[in-house]
Write a protein that holds these residues in place. Structure first.
Motif, PDB file in Angstrom:
ATOM      1  N   LEU A   1      -1.531   7.129   3.751  1.00  0.00           N
ATOM      2  CA  LEU A   1      -2.488   6.630   4.740  1.00  0.00           C
ATOM      3  C   LEU A   1      -2.863   5.187   4.421  1.00  0.00           C
ATOM      4  O   LEU A   1      -3.032   4.363   5.324  1.00  0.00           O
ATOM      5  CB  LEU A   1      -3.738   7.517   4.760  1.00  0.00           C
ATOM      6  N   GLU A   2      -2.989   4.888   3.137  1.00  0.00           N
ATOM      7  CA  GLU A   2      -3.305   3.521   2.705  1.00  0.00           C
ATOM      8  C   GLU A   2      -2.174   2.573   3.110  1.00  0.00           C
ATOM      9  O   GLU A   2      -2.420   1.485   3.638  1.00  0.00           O
ATOM     10  CB  GLU A   2      -3.505   3.496   1.190  1.00  0.00           C
ATOM     11  N   GLU A   3      -0.940   3.001   2.874  1.00  0.00           N
ATOM     12  CA  GLU A   3       0.221   2.177   3.233  1.00  0.00           C
ATOM     13  C   GLU A   3       0.305   1.945   4.735  1.00  0.00           C
ATOM     14  O   GLU A   3       0.794   0.909   5.194  1.00  0.00           O
ATOM     15  CB  GLU A   3       1.502   2.856   2.738  1.00  0.00           C
ATOM     16  N   ALA A   4      -0.185   2.920   5.510  1.00  0.00           N
ATOM     17  CA  ALA A   4      -0.161   2.809   6.974  1.00  0.00           C
ATOM     18  C   ALA A   4      -1.338   2.006   7.518  1.00  0.00           C
ATOM     19  O   ALA A   4      -1.467   1.817   8.736  1.00  0.00           O
ATOM     20  CB  ALA A   4      -0.153   4.204   7.599  1.00  0.00           C
ATOM     21  N   GLY A   5      -2.223   1.522   6.627  1.00  0.00           N
ATOM     22  CA  GLY A   5      -3.369   0.722   7.062  1.00  0.00           C
ATOM     23  C   GLY A   5      -4.495   1.531   7.678  1.00  0.00           C
ATOM     24  O   GLY A   5      -5.313   0.997   8.425  1.00  0.00           O
ATOM     25  N   LEU A   6      -4.580   2.823   7.343  1.00  0.00           N
ATOM     26  CA  LEU A   6      -5.588   3.699   7.953  1.00  0.00           C
ATOM     27  C   LEU A   6      -6.800   3.931   7.062  1.00  0.00           C
ATOM     28  O   LEU A   6      -7.683   4.711   7.401  1.00  0.00           O
ATOM     29  CB  LEU A   6      -4.958   5.054   8.306  1.00  0.00           C
ATOM     30  N   THR A   7      -6.848   3.234   5.923  1.00  0.00           N
ATOM     31  CA  THR A   7      -7.947   3.449   4.982  1.00  0.00           C
ATOM     32  C   THR A   7      -8.699   2.155   4.694  1.00  0.00           C
ATOM     33  O   THR A   7      -8.203   1.058   4.944  1.00  0.00           O
ATOM     34  CB  THR A   7      -7.410   4.011   3.651  1.00  0.00           C
TER      35      THR A   7
END
Length: 255
Positions: free
Chosen positions: A87-93
Motif C-alpha cells: 500500500l505504501e508503494e502504491a502511494g495509499l499511505t
C-alpha cells in the motif's frame, strides 16, 4: 424560571455536543490474531484519551483488497507487513507511518475435552483419531501460510492435508476447534494466551524456525480524515501501556 431552565438545558446540550465533536473517532482494520489484545488495548486507549475506536477484525489479505478498493479505514494493522508495504508503494499511505508493531507466533491447540496430547508437538497431528485440523486460509491469512509452512517443515503436511479445514481467518480457525467442529488446529499464540481461551484448551508452541517470521505491520491510510487521531493511536501502541498489553498476549515486540 421556565425560561432559565430552558436556557440552561440548551447550554448543557450544546456542551455535550461540543465534547463529542472534539473527541476523535478512528476506524481500524486489524488482523484477527489481534482480537483479544486489541479489544483490551482499545478499551484502555478510549479511557485514556476520550476518543472512540471502531474496530473491524478479519484476514489481512481481505482487508488489503478492500483498502485498495477504497474502504474507509484510518489505520490498518496487518499480520503480514508485506501488505502495508505494498500500500505504501502504491502511494495509499501517509509517508513515514509504516510501523513494524510485532512478530507473531503460532501454536498447536486443542480443547480440554480432547484426548490428544499436544505435548507431542507435530506428532500430535499424526494421531489416527483426528478427523479435522483447523488452520486459517493460507490464500489470504498470513497465519494460515505460516501453518502450512510449519507442517511442511515438520514433514507432516502430506499426511494431514486432506484433514485441513480452512477458517476465513485465524479467529474462525480457533472457533472451529473450540466448538468441537475440528479436533485440533494451528492458531495464533495471541489467541491461545487470551483469558477467554486459556482455560478452554492446551497448546504447544511451534518453534520459530519452522516457518518464516510473522512480521506484522501497521500503517495510516492517506485517505483518512482522522490522521492525527490515527497517529495518536499508533503512538499509544508504541507506549508503555500498549507494549505491556501486546507482550502479555505473546507478541514479540520490535527492537
Amino acid at each position: 424560571m421556565t425560561r432559565l431552565v430552558l436556557i440552561l438545558a440548551t447550554i448543557l446540550v450544546l456542551g455535550i455536543t461540543a465534547v463529542h465533536a472534539e473527541a476523535g473517532e478512528i476506524t481500524i482494520a486489524a488482523a484477527s490474531d489481534l482480537n483479544f489484545a486489541f479489544k483490551e488495548l482499545v478499551a484502555e486507549y478510549e479511557k485514556t484519551t476520550g476518543d472512540h475506536v471502531k474496530l473491524s477484525l478479519g484476514s489481512s489479505g481481505n482487508f488489503y483488497a478492500q483498502i485498495q478498493n477504497g474502504a474507509p479505514f484510518d489505520l490498518y494493522f496487518s499480520a503480514d507487513i508485506g501488505y502495508p508495504r505494498k500500500l505504501e508503494e502504491a502511494g495509499l499511505t501517509v509517508p513515514g507511518s509504516l510501523y513494524r508493531y510485532a512478530v507473531g507466533r503460532i501454536v498447536i491447540w486443542t480443547g480440554n475435552e480432547s484426548k490428544i496430547s499436544v505435548g507431542k508437538g507435530f506428532d500430535s497431528l499424526r494421531e489416527p483419531t483426528i478427523k479435522k485440523i483447523a488452520i486459517a486460509n493460507p490464500k489470504h491469512a498470513p497465519y494460515g501460510r505460516a501453518a502450512v509452512a510449519a507442517l511442511e517443515y515438520a514433514k507432516v503436511y502430506e499426511q494431514v492435508k486432506d484433514k485441513l479445514v480452512m477458517g476465513e481467518n485465524i479467529s474462525q480457525a480457533a472457533q472451529f476447534i473450540e466448538s468441537g467442529a475440528c479436533d485440533i488446529g494451528v492458531i495464533a499464540l495471541s489467541l491461545a494466551m487470551a483469558p477467554a481461551m486459556k482455560t478452554k484448551g492446551t497448546y504447544w508452541e511451534i518453534p520459530a524456525e519452522a516457518h518464516p517470521p510473522l512480521e506484522q505491520g501497521a500503517v495510516i491510510l492517506k485517505s483518512s480524515k482522522q490522521q492525527e487521531s490515527a497517529k495518536q493511536f499508533l503512538d499509544f501502541i508504541k507506549g508503555p501501556q500498549g507494549q505491556e498489553i501486546m507482550t502479555r498476549y505473546g507478541f514479540t515486540l520490535p527492537n
